[in-house]
Design a protein around this motif. Sequence first.
Motif, PDB file in Angstrom:
ATOM      1  N   TYR A   1       2.541   1.904  -3.479  1.00 49.01           N
ATOM      2  CA  TYR A   1       1.616   2.494  -4.445  1.00 49.01           C
ATOM      3  C   TYR A   1       1.232   3.920  -4.049  1.00 49.01           C
ATOM      4  CZ  TYR A   1       1.064  -1.694  -7.267  1.00 49.01           C
ATOM      5  OH  TYR A   1       1.284  -2.741  -8.104  1.00 49.01           O
TER       6      TYR A   1
ATOM      7  N   GLN B   1       0.826  -1.211   0.000  1.00 55.41           N
ATOM      8  CA  GLN B   1       0.000   0.000   0.000  1.00 55.41           C
ATOM      9  C   GLN B   1       0.862   1.264   0.000  1.00 55.41           C
ATOM     10  OE1 GLN B   1      -2.464  -0.869   3.428  1.00 55.41           O
ATOM     11  NE2 GLN B   1      -4.117  -1.654   2.119  1.00 55.41           N
TER      12      GLN B   1
ATOM     13  N   ASN C   1       5.075   2.355  -9.874  1.00 56.41           N
ATOM     14  CA  ASN C   1       4.329   1.983 -11.071  1.00 56.41           C
ATOM     15  C   ASN C   1       3.884   0.530 -11.020  1.00 56.41           C
ATOM     16  OD1 ASN C   1       6.524   4.140 -12.035  1.00 56.41           O
ATOM     17  ND2 ASN C   1       4.618   4.392 -13.169  1.00 56.41           N
ATOM     18  N   SER C   2       4.583  -0.277 -10.240  1.00 54.87           N
ATOM     19  CA  SER C   2       4.258  -1.687 -10.136  1.00 54.87           C
ATOM     20  C   SER C   2       4.909  -2.231  -8.869  1.00 54.87           C
ATOM     21  CB  SER C   2       4.789  -2.429 -11.365  1.00 54.87           C
ATOM     22  OG  SER C   2       4.351  -3.758 -11.390  1.00 54.87           O
ATOM     23  N   TYR C   3       4.333  -3.292  -8.316  1.00 52.68           N
ATOM     24  CA  TYR C   3       4.869  -3.954  -7.127  1.00 52.68           C
ATOM     25  C   TYR C   3       4.903  -5.443  -7.430  1.00 52.68           C
ATOM     26  CZ  TYR C   3       5.653  -4.920  -2.147  1.00 52.68           C
ATOM     27  OH  TYR C   3       6.187  -5.299  -0.936  1.00 52.68           O
TER      28      TYR C   3
END
Length: 146
Positions: free
Chosen positions: A109, A106, A114-116
């Motif tokens: 982001y 959380q 942009n991405s996890y």
Amino acid sequence: MATERPILLVEDNPDDEALTLRALSKNRISNEVVIARDGIDALDYLFGTGKHLDRDTTQLPAVVFLDLKLPRLDGLEVLRRIRADERTALLPVVVLTTSREIQDIQEAYHMGANSYIRKPVDFERFLATVGQLGQYWLSLNELAET
């Protein structure tokens, strides 16, 4: 002809670094990979400070693969500083980490990741995952002009 923009890999684990480099090579991703082994080194590279004082900071990486659990300065703080500076605010940052903590996801982001992506433990899945990341961010994704 413009040269390919490098990948900035921010990773303190030598095994994960080696696996990432192998996965990129296996997937024929030829971009230079710049390694930063802690958060301070990553920021020094991006902003042309410390040992990277002479680096041309107008040449940003195509993507940053950022681990969260780093020495000296953690990945979330690196991400916060990247997003806080207008020179790097639009730089694609992919969190590539072993953390399964909901709070980390959380927060990443919330700070503008942009991405996890969780690093797969399985060797073959790790190679495939990093290869797919490289293909997407370096071949398919359109970069914002900075």
